[in-house]
Structure formats: structure tokens, C-alpha cells
Design a protein around this motif. Sequence first.
Motif, PDB file in Angstrom:
ATOM      1  N   MET A 129      39.687  20.189  13.470  1.00  0.00           N
ATOM      2  CA  MET A 129      41.134  20.029  13.549  1.00  0.00           C
ATOM      3  C   MET A 129      41.473  18.546  13.525  1.00  0.00           C
ATOM      4  SD  MET A 129      43.625  21.129  16.699  1.00  0.00           S
ATOM      5  CE  MET A 129      44.986  20.047  17.151  1.00  0.00           C
ATOM      6  N   ASP A 130      42.270  18.150  12.552  1.00  0.00           N
ATOM      7  CA  ASP A 130      42.699  16.756  12.428  1.00  0.00           C
ATOM      8  C   ASP A 130      43.996  16.584  13.206  1.00  0.00           C
ATOM      9  OD1 ASP A 130      43.345  14.198  11.699  1.00  0.00           O
ATOM     10  OD2 ASP A 130      43.171  14.524   9.537  1.00  0.00           O
ATOM     11  N   ALA A 131      43.913  15.988  14.385  1.00  0.00           N
ATOM     12  CA  ALA A 131      45.090  15.816  15.237  1.00  0.00           C
ATOM     13  C   ALA A 131      45.758  14.461  15.054  1.00  0.00           C
ATOM     14  CB  ALA A 131      44.698  15.994  16.702  1.00  0.00           C
TER      15      ALA A 131
ATOM     16  N   GLY B 214      31.524  25.449   4.249  1.00  0.00           N
ATOM     17  CA  GLY B 214      31.098  26.258   5.385  1.00  0.00           C
ATOM     18  C   GLY B 214      31.822  25.963   6.682  1.00  0.00           C
ATOM     19  N   LEU B 215      32.836  25.102   6.642  1.00  0.00           N
ATOM     20  CA  LEU B 215      33.617  24.771   7.831  1.00  0.00           C
ATOM     21  C   LEU B 215      35.060  25.223   7.651  1.00  0.00           C
ATOM     22  CD1 LEU B 215      31.633  22.054   7.155  1.00  0.00           C
ATOM     23  CD2 LEU B 215      32.448  21.504   9.441  1.00  0.00           C
ATOM     24  N   LYS B 216      35.744  25.449   8.772  1.00  0.00           N
ATOM     25  CA  LYS B 216      37.165  25.757   8.760  1.00  0.00           C
ATOM     26  C   LYS B 216      37.919  24.491   9.160  1.00  0.00           C
ATOM     27  CE  LYS B 216      36.548  30.663   9.786  1.00  0.00           C
ATOM     28  NZ  LYS B 216      36.860  31.782  10.707  1.00  0.00           N
ATOM     29  N   ILE B 217      38.884  24.090   8.329  1.00  0.00           N
ATOM     30  CA  ILE B 217      39.528  22.786   8.505  1.00  0.00           C
ATOM     31  C   ILE B 217      41.034  22.931   8.484  1.00  0.00           C
ATOM     32  CG2 ILE B 217      39.622  20.417   7.614  1.00  0.00           C
ATOM     33  CD1 ILE B 217      37.152  21.262   5.848  1.00  0.00           C
ATOM     34  N   ILE B 218      41.702  22.216   9.398  1.00  0.00           N
ATOM     35  CA  ILE B 218      43.162  22.110   9.359  1.00  0.00           C
ATOM     36  C   ILE B 218      43.540  20.653   9.571  1.00  0.00           C
ATOM     37  CG2 ILE B 218      43.568  22.534  11.829  1.00  0.00           C
ATOM     38  CD1 ILE B 218      45.693  23.882   8.896  1.00  0.00           C
ATOM     39  N   SER B 219      44.463  20.198   8.773  1.00  0.00           N
ATOM     40  CA  SER B 219      44.949  18.817   8.866  1.00  0.00           C
ATOM     41  C   SER B 219      46.427  18.792   8.533  1.00  0.00           C
ATOM     42  CB  SER B 219      44.179  17.914   7.893  1.00  0.00           C
ATOM     43  OG  SER B 219      44.751  16.618   7.849  1.00  0.00           O
TER      44      SER B 219
ATOM     45  N   LEU C 200      46.524  24.449  17.444  1.00  0.00           N
ATOM     46  CA  LEU C 200      45.568  25.100  18.345  1.00  0.00           C
ATOM     47  C   LEU C 200      45.711  26.617  18.329  1.00  0.00           C
ATOM     48  CD1 LEU C 200      45.816  22.749  21.455  1.00  0.00           C
ATOM     49  CD2 LEU C 200      43.841  22.979  19.940  1.00  0.00           C
ATOM     50  N   TYR C 201      46.935  27.103  18.473  1.00  0.00           N
ATOM     51  CA  TYR C 201      47.145  28.518  18.753  1.00  0.00           C
ATOM     52  C   TYR C 201      47.747  29.331  17.608  1.00  0.00           C
ATOM     53  CZ  TYR C 201      46.120  27.078  23.521  1.00  0.00           C
ATOM     54  OH  TYR C 201      45.498  26.572  24.640  1.00  0.00           O
ATOM     55  N   ASP C 202      48.286  28.689  16.589  1.00  0.00           N
ATOM     56  CA  ASP C 202      48.855  29.426  15.462  1.00  0.00           C
ATOM     57  C   ASP C 202      47.941  29.421  14.250  1.00  0.00           C
ATOM     58  OD1 ASP C 202      51.024  29.980  17.004  1.00  0.00           O
ATOM     59  OD2 ASP C 202      52.321  28.445  16.143  1.00  0.00           O
TER      60      ASP C 202
ATOM     61  N   LEU D 283      47.337  17.332  24.204  1.00  0.00           N
ATOM     62  CA  LEU D 283      46.128  18.132  24.041  1.00  0.00           C
ATOM     63  C   LEU D 283      45.535  18.506  25.399  1.00  0.00           C
ATOM     64  CD1 LEU D 283      44.282  19.148  21.690  1.00  0.00           C
ATOM     65  CD2 LEU D 283      42.833  17.185  22.194  1.00  0.00           C
ATOM     66  N   ALA D 284      45.485  17.542  26.299  1.00  0.00           N
ATOM     67  CA  ALA D 284      44.922  17.785  27.630  1.00  0.00           C
ATOM     68  C   ALA D 284      45.746  18.812  28.413  1.00  0.00           C
ATOM     69  CB  ALA D 284      44.841  16.477  28.411  1.00  0.00           C
ATOM     70  N   GLN D 285      47.056  18.866  28.148  1.00  0.00           N
ATOM     71  CA  GLN D 285      47.929  19.807  28.833  1.00  0.00           C
ATOM     72  C   GLN D 285      47.889  21.200  28.207  1.00  0.00           C
ATOM     73  OE1 GLN D 285      51.636  17.728  28.467  1.00  0.00           O
ATOM     74  NE2 GLN D 285      51.277  16.411  30.237  1.00  0.00           N
ATOM     75  N   LEU D 286      47.648  21.265  26.889  1.00  0.00           N
ATOM     76  CA  LEU D 286      47.761  22.519  26.164  1.00  0.00           C
ATOM     77  C   LEU D 286      46.497  23.364  26.181  1.00  0.00           C
ATOM     78  CD1 LEU D 286      49.712  21.201  23.048  1.00  0.00           C
ATOM     79  CD2 LEU D 286      50.560  22.903  24.677  1.00  0.00           C
ATOM     80  N   ILE D 287      45.344  22.721  26.319  1.00  0.00           N
ATOM     81  CA  ILE D 287      44.097  23.462  26.210  1.00  0.00           C
ATOM     82  C   ILE D 287      43.070  22.917  27.190  1.00  0.00           C
ATOM     83  CG2 ILE D 287      43.151  21.989  24.394  1.00  0.00           C
ATOM     84  CD1 ILE D 287      42.011  24.559  23.131  1.00  0.00           C
ATOM     85  N   ASP D 288      42.201  23.803  27.653  1.00  0.00           N
ATOM     86  CA  ASP D 288      41.107  23.386  28.527  1.00  0.00           C
ATOM     87  C   ASP D 288      39.957  22.889  27.657  1.00  0.00           C
ATOM     88  OD1 ASP D 288      42.554  24.159  30.739  1.00  0.00           O
ATOM     89  OD2 ASP D 288      41.704  26.169  30.782  1.00  0.00           O
TER      90      ASP D 288
END
Length: 348
Positions: A133-135, A168-173, A199-201, A225-230
Motif C-alpha cells: 500500500m502506497d500511503a 505476484g503482489l497486490k498493489i494500491i497507490s 485500508l478497509y475499502d 494510520l496509527a489511529q485507524l489500524i493496529d
Amino acid sequence: MAGKIQPIDIQRELTKIKHPELKKDIVSLGMIGSLEIGEEETSILVKTPSQDRRIQIGLEAQIRQTLSKKEGVGKVKIKFEVDPKMTLDDSNKILGVKKVIAIGSGKGGVGKSTVTVNLASAAAAMGYKVGVMDADIYGPSIGKMFGVNGKVALKAEEDKIYPLEKDGLKIISFSFLIEEKQPVVWRGPMLGKAVEQFLYDIVWGELDFLFIDLPPGTGDVQLSLAQLIDLDGAILVTTPQTVALLDANRAASMFQQVKVPILGVVENMSEFVCPNCGHSSAIFSKGGGEKLADSAGTKFLGGVPLTMDVMSAGEAGKPLVFQEPEGIIAKSYKNILQNLAEEIKKWE
């Protein structure tokens, strides 16, 4: 027929069902006790600590309404099991993703995205299921490093988006969603919403690792990011010189403040390897990664040399780990990945 649909498909639909009090979906709360898919009927056991029949009726109505739209589910049978001793899991996790690891740095120019791409590629080459995931919303570069330039027509289903699959990888940017030269002029709340959607959609499916390439610094994206996911942990990327260490230490302090385990340090450009004679030179000083690891109280995962092939691979859009699976760069990342796996076990 209902038998053709998979449990993961049902679980994905059930993530749309929100608990009326906790405002989180019933899958991430750990309320799905069992899922049985037969030829004519899909049976769902919902576990709950609440005796409140109104909550149960409300959840049942949501489940039936949601699954009625899903082709192949068949007749739905819902049973509630009340356990007053049950504690709902209100942690922030992504369905199907085992480990979520952020890769950050205190400053730009240290090759953080290059490390992310090659580390993810090394994991995929070793047989792991991997997502990237490219954040970095303002300067997304992960797509280019995988040979994808500009906007991409991603597959979408209702309110979910499928990531691009490459090598072979799943990528979102974010670069997949905008025109190549389109500027992004966003404030903090919009950045946080974009991270949440990534993250979730996104339909990540089953992953062993989701590596998140963070923007440089310690700004809104990192805090969101720290608030949204563990997060299962973070990796710090630095180069050997002192100025990079100063900024990397700030990133380390940020992760410590938001209670994210620092799994280790990767020293990029640890030495330059001459393409002609193979001689190694510490052109950016020496030992910076070990110093950062010591000061942050974490492990030095390993160093990655700088070669001409690394630079050309980034431009060509094919990770060097795939181009030269037995080369010095691939071996460096495999070593880092093995050290990372050991550190993850210590934090479990």
C-alpha cells in the motif's frame, strides 16, 4: 448455487454489518462463530455477549438484507449464541491480513520506497502472499517502481475496490486514481480518509504481509494510520550519514509515542558497489544503521548496498529482486526478511 460461494466472500459481506453500539463490523469484533455453506442453505452462527434481543433482531435484519444482494448465497439461517463472558475484539484489523507493517523514515531521499518494493518482492519470491500500500499521497512512487504509470482502471464491486496485481503482489497507490501530472492539494482530514479507504475499502483477500510505504516525516498520514489500524510494527529506513540519522530518530520517537513496535532498522545505500571491478566503498559514511538501531532500542535488520542495477531497476519498473534472484541485492533483502520474521515472533 450456494455451494459455489466461498466463506471469505460471505465474511467480506458481513464486514458491512455494524454493531449498533460499538460502531464496528461484526467480523472484526469476532462475532462470527461459524460459517457453513451447503447446497441450498448458508448457516451463520453469531456469538454475542448481549442478551438484548433488540440488538440481535437488528443484526439479523442487517445480515439478511446484505446477503440477499449476494448471488449464490441461497437461503440464510442465522443462529445467535449468547455468552455473557465473551469479550468483543474491538481491535482494528483488516480481514484476511495476518501482518501489517509500516515502512517509514524521517526524511525523503533515503530510498524508502525502493526498500518497500524490494522487501515485498523478496517476500513474494519466498512464497508469501504480499500486498503493498502506497500511503504517500503527495508523492506516490510505488506504481512506477512496478512499471505502472498514471491512472489505472481498477476493478470495483459496490463500495469495494480490487488492488492491482503485478508480479505476484497486490498493489494500491494513489497514483492509480489520478492523472499522472495531477497535483494533490489536500489537508489533514482528507489524507486520513484516503488512508482509511486504502485500508478497509480495498479487497486485499488473504495476505501474509501488507507493507505500507509511508511518506517521509511524521505528519498526518502517519498519525492517521496509527489511529485507524493496529500495526504489527514498523521498519525504519535510513542511510549511513549523520543527517539521515537525526531525522530517522524523530520517526522512531513518533512510532514509540503512538505505541507502534519498531521491528528494526534497514540501512539503505550502506556501500557503493562498483559495476566494473566489484569494489565496495562506504561513500555515505559507515555504521549509521547500527547506531540508529541502538538508540531506538531495536534490531539492525541489515544493510542494502547501492548498485547501478538498483537505480536502473527503479526506472525500468521491475524490482531487482525479481530480475536477479541470486544477486547481491536479492540476498540482502532475503536476509532482512529472515531477521524481520524473528523480530515479529518476539512481539507476538
